[in-house]
Scaffold this active site. Sequence first.
Site, PDB file in Angstrom:
ATOM      1  CG  HIS A  47     -22.454  15.564  -0.267  1.00  0.00           C
ATOM      2  ND1 HIS A  47     -21.503  16.908  -0.111  1.00  0.00           N
ATOM      3  CD2 HIS A  47     -22.502  15.094   0.863  1.00  0.00           C
ATOM      4  CE1 HIS A  47     -21.210  17.139   1.267  1.00  0.00           C
ATOM      5  NE2 HIS A  47     -21.634  15.852   1.702  1.00  0.00           N
ATOM      6  CB  CYS A  82     -23.030  18.400   3.760  1.00  0.00           C
ATOM      7  SG  CYS A  82     -22.675  17.383   4.953  1.00  0.00           S
ATOM      8  CD  GLU A 123     -21.440  18.537  -3.190  1.00  0.00           C
ATOM      9  OE1 GLU A 123     -22.634  18.361  -3.309  1.00  0.00           O
ATOM     10  OE2 GLU A 123     -20.839  18.322  -2.250  1.00  0.00           O
TER      11      GLU A 123
END
Lengths: 76, 222
Positions: free
Chosen positions: B195, B87, B197
């Site tokens: 994302h 990002c 994560e």
Amino acid sequence: MKLRIFVTLKPGVLDPQGRAIHHALGSLGFEGVEDVRAGKMFELEVADSTTDEAIDGMCRQLLANTVIENFRVERA
Amino acid sequence: MKTAVIVFPGSNCDRDLAVALEAVTGVKPMMVWHADTELPQGIGFVAVPGGFSYGDYLRSGAIAARSPIMRAVVEQAGRGLPVFGVCNGFQVLTEAGLLPGALMRNAGLNFVCRDVALTVDNAQTAFTSRYDAGETLSVPVAHHDGNYFADAETLDRLEGEGRVAFRYGEAVNGSARNIAGIVNTAGNVLGMMPHPERKIETAHGGTDGRRLFEGVLETVGA
């Protein structure tokens, strides 16, 4: 010495912000606006001894992203 | 092996990344402040997090890319250190010159915040080895400036060299050729807007992101 540095999107790079502004001008009733491109202008106060090379470096290394933007320097 | 997460003023996904890295490696990553000039000794993997570094002033990622720690990251990346930018981290890596192109305002001008379909374009990078080529993942995006731009020649080169790691499987932000994530020439730097994560544990609604970290950390010997 005062500098004005204009940073604008390169031709051919889509400008969604300019398009939204264009649309808003139309909404306000302004006719005949063919196109809008949004850009940035920086005013710098620099030492008179600042070289053209240094100014060019400032533009290329930080003020403009030359992948997508052109810049133009005006000395006031 | 030690991992590190870079923290800029305005980073807001640094802790998400730290949790993900600890979940996969079992070891808390080092959190490295932007003003540091060196990475800690023995770091084998660096993550550049999402957020709004320096308030996105000038351009997203532009100021962070010129911060003291990024000089060290660029230098170490040049020596083969694996670097992962997600990002805002992707924006930082392009601004720092580690990856080609630029991330511009989303074509629809809206901040896009939702799960998107993500296709694995090249499953042979160090970051995608645990995925199958063509596999579709569900991974969240949350960005305003994710519209990937590069000139046609650069895009052709990225595709020709297999450097497109991920593509969007749907219209998300106007990105050229639906590119969502790319690697550098050497293959040790990945930048992506979605994302992974945030898809590590079943409590996140899916674990599609976990294999990215497992794959790359295994490759580097975590």
